[in-house]
Design an enzyme around this catalytic site. Sequence first.
Site, PDB file in Angstrom:
ATOM      1  N   GLU A 240       0.819  -1.206   0.000  1.00 37.49           N
ATOM      2  CA  GLU A 240       0.000   0.000   0.000  1.00 37.49           C
ATOM      3  C   GLU A 240       0.860   1.266   0.000  1.00 37.49           C
ATOM      4  O   GLU A 240       0.340   2.374   0.085  1.00 37.49           O
ATOM      5  CB  GLU A 240      -0.967  -0.017   1.183  1.00 37.49           C
ATOM      6  CG  GLU A 240      -2.032  -1.095   1.030  1.00 37.49           C
ATOM      7  CD  GLU A 240      -3.021  -1.116   2.174  1.00 37.49           C
ATOM      8  OE1 GLU A 240      -2.886  -0.291   3.092  1.00 37.49           O
ATOM      9  OE2 GLU A 240      -3.922  -1.968   2.150  1.00 37.49           O
TER      10      GLU A 240
ATOM     11  N   ASN B 151      -2.208 -14.331   0.308  1.00 38.75           N
ATOM     12  CA  ASN B 151      -3.380 -15.178   0.518  1.00 38.75           C
ATOM     13  C   ASN B 151      -3.649 -15.948  -0.775  1.00 38.75           C
ATOM     14  O   ASN B 151      -2.855 -15.890  -1.715  1.00 38.75           O
ATOM     15  CB  ASN B 151      -4.591 -14.352   0.986  1.00 38.75           C
ATOM     16  CG  ASN B 151      -5.039 -13.320  -0.042  1.00 38.75           C
ATOM     17  OD1 ASN B 151      -4.783 -13.448  -1.252  1.00 38.75           O
ATOM     18  ND2 ASN B 151      -5.734 -12.293   0.421  1.00 38.75           N
TER      19      ASN B 151
ATOM     20  N   GLY C  84      -7.187 -18.932   4.565  1.00 39.69           N
ATOM     21  CA  GLY C  84      -8.475 -18.677   5.195  1.00 39.69           C
ATOM     22  C   GLY C  84      -8.786 -19.707   6.264  1.00 39.69           C
ATOM     23  O   GLY C  84      -7.946 -20.019   7.110  1.00 39.69           O
ATOM     24  N   SER C  85      -9.983 -20.266   6.232  1.00 40.32           N
ATOM     25  CA  SER C  85     -10.399 -21.228   7.255  1.00 40.32           C
ATOM     26  C   SER C  85      -9.570 -22.510   7.220  1.00 40.32           C
ATOM     27  O   SER C  85      -9.570 -23.270   8.195  1.00 40.32           O
ATOM     28  CB  SER C  85     -11.883 -21.569   7.077  1.00 40.32           C
ATOM     29  OG  SER C  85     -12.109 -22.175   5.815  1.00 40.32           O
TER      30      SER C  85
ATOM     31  N   GLY D 157      -6.384 -22.572   7.225  1.00 40.32           N
ATOM     32  CA  GLY D 157      -5.121 -22.359   7.915  1.00 40.32           C
ATOM     33  C   GLY D 157      -4.084 -21.735   7.012  1.00 40.32           C
ATOM     34  O   GLY D 157      -4.333 -20.718   6.361  1.00 40.32           O
TER      35      GLY D 157
ATOM     36  N   ASP E 174     -16.437 -10.759   9.919  1.00 33.20           N
ATOM     37  CA  ASP E 174     -15.809  -9.890   8.924  1.00 33.20           C
ATOM     38  C   ASP E 174     -14.336 -10.300   8.823  1.00 33.20           C
ATOM     39  O   ASP E 174     -13.600 -10.224   9.807  1.00 33.20           O
ATOM     40  CB  ASP E 174     -15.935  -8.427   9.382  1.00 33.20           C
ATOM     41  CG  ASP E 174     -15.295  -7.429   8.427  1.00 33.20           C
ATOM     42  OD1 ASP E 174     -14.717  -7.842   7.413  1.00 33.20           O
ATOM     43  OD2 ASP E 174     -15.376  -6.214   8.724  1.00 33.20           O
TER      44      ASP E 174
ATOM     45  N   ALA F 269      -9.655  -7.916   8.560  1.00 31.56           N
ATOM     46  CA  ALA F 269      -8.368  -7.771   9.252  1.00 31.56           C
ATOM     47  C   ALA F 269      -7.610  -9.077   9.412  1.00 31.56           C
ATOM     48  O   ALA F 269      -6.527  -9.093   9.996  1.00 31.56           O
ATOM     49  CB  ALA F 269      -8.593  -7.145  10.628  1.00 31.56           C
ATOM     50  N   ALA F 270      -8.146 -10.176   8.868  1.00 31.96           N
ATOM     51  CA  ALA F 270      -7.534 -11.486   9.123  1.00 31.96           C
ATOM     52  C   ALA F 270      -6.104 -11.576   8.614  1.00 31.96           C
ATOM     53  O   ALA F 270      -5.204 -12.047   9.318  1.00 31.96           O
ATOM     54  CB  ALA F 270      -8.385 -12.583   8.493  1.00 31.96           C
ATOM     55  N   GLY F 271      -5.876 -11.119   7.381  1.00 28.25           N
ATOM     56  CA  GLY F 271      -4.532 -11.208   6.816  1.00 28.25           C
ATOM     57  C   GLY F 271      -3.532 -10.338   7.558  1.00 28.25           C
ATOM     58  O   GLY F 271      -2.390 -10.750   7.811  1.00 28.25           O
ATOM     59  N   ASP F 272      -3.946  -9.118   7.933  1.00 25.53           N
ATOM     60  CA  ASP F 272      -3.054  -8.232   8.665  1.00 25.53           C
ATOM     61  C   ASP F 272      -2.724  -8.806  10.043  1.00 25.53           C
ATOM     62  O   ASP F 272      -1.572  -8.751  10.491  1.00 25.53           O
ATOM     63  CB  ASP F 272      -3.686  -6.852   8.829  1.00 25.53           C
ATOM     64  CG  ASP F 272      -3.806  -6.122   7.505  1.00 25.53           C
ATOM     65  OD1 ASP F 272      -2.999  -6.389   6.597  1.00 25.53           O
ATOM     66  OD2 ASP F 272      -4.711  -5.273   7.375  1.00 25.53           O
TER      67      ASP F 272
ATOM     68  N   GLY G 125     -14.774  -4.695  11.187  1.00 29.21           N
ATOM     69  CA  GLY G 125     -13.773  -3.638  11.097  1.00 29.21           C
ATOM     70  C   GLY G 125     -12.374  -4.168  10.929  1.00 29.21           C
ATOM     71  O   GLY G 125     -12.147  -5.368  10.764  1.00 29.21           O
TER      72      GLY G 125
END
Length: 236
Positions: free
Chosen positions: A45, A90, A128-129, A131, A177, A180-183, A218
Amino acid sequence: MIMVDRHGENAIVVAGGANRQLSATDLLAQRRTIETAVVLVAQLEIPHDTVVCAFALAKRSNVLTILDPAPAPTEGLPESLYHVDILSPNQSEAQLLTGIPVRNVEDARRAGERLLARGTRIVVIKMGSQGAVIVQRQNAKVGGPVHDHEDFGGSLELSSGTIVAQHVPGFRVPVTDATAAGDAFTGALAVGLAEGMALAQAVRFANAAGALACMKAGAMTAIPARADVERLLAGL
């Protein structure tokens, strides 16, 4: 702008703003901070030239480098950005970078092998789910014993010549949501490695952080506290 569907999956529109103004000159003014770090994490970014400069400074001081290639450029990465210690896309980013759809562990191994061929030391694909999947050459080492054969309840290893893929299973949680999972995953991975965890252990730690981040809406508000991550790891 972040759009979230009823399954918690998201699409993000990035407006670069101040991030796009961060330059190599800005980094050089803070080079001591980078050179004395244990781990340097970057994503895309900010301008690619700025990321290249940051990693060049880190490598001169043997600082561990982690690239989360988000948002993944459709035209591919600058060649030097493949030359990091850990590349952690990802599934969709891995497909953009390799042309290989990533749906399962075998797909991840194939995509990871292609990224290793570009000069990456170790690939950690966020699934993702499912792992995450670690793809590495057999003798690769970073942050302690990388290929440590730890059993995390269903981990699977696939070998192809000198390339090894290790699946570190994820955690089942109700998803609100996934923004924010990857961060959360990448931040926790860096923390684990900075603390000297073996790579597979750090990836499991990161899986837990990423899973917990899916449970709240969020981005910043969804990043879990360490105590919550450790409770999930302990099965509490």
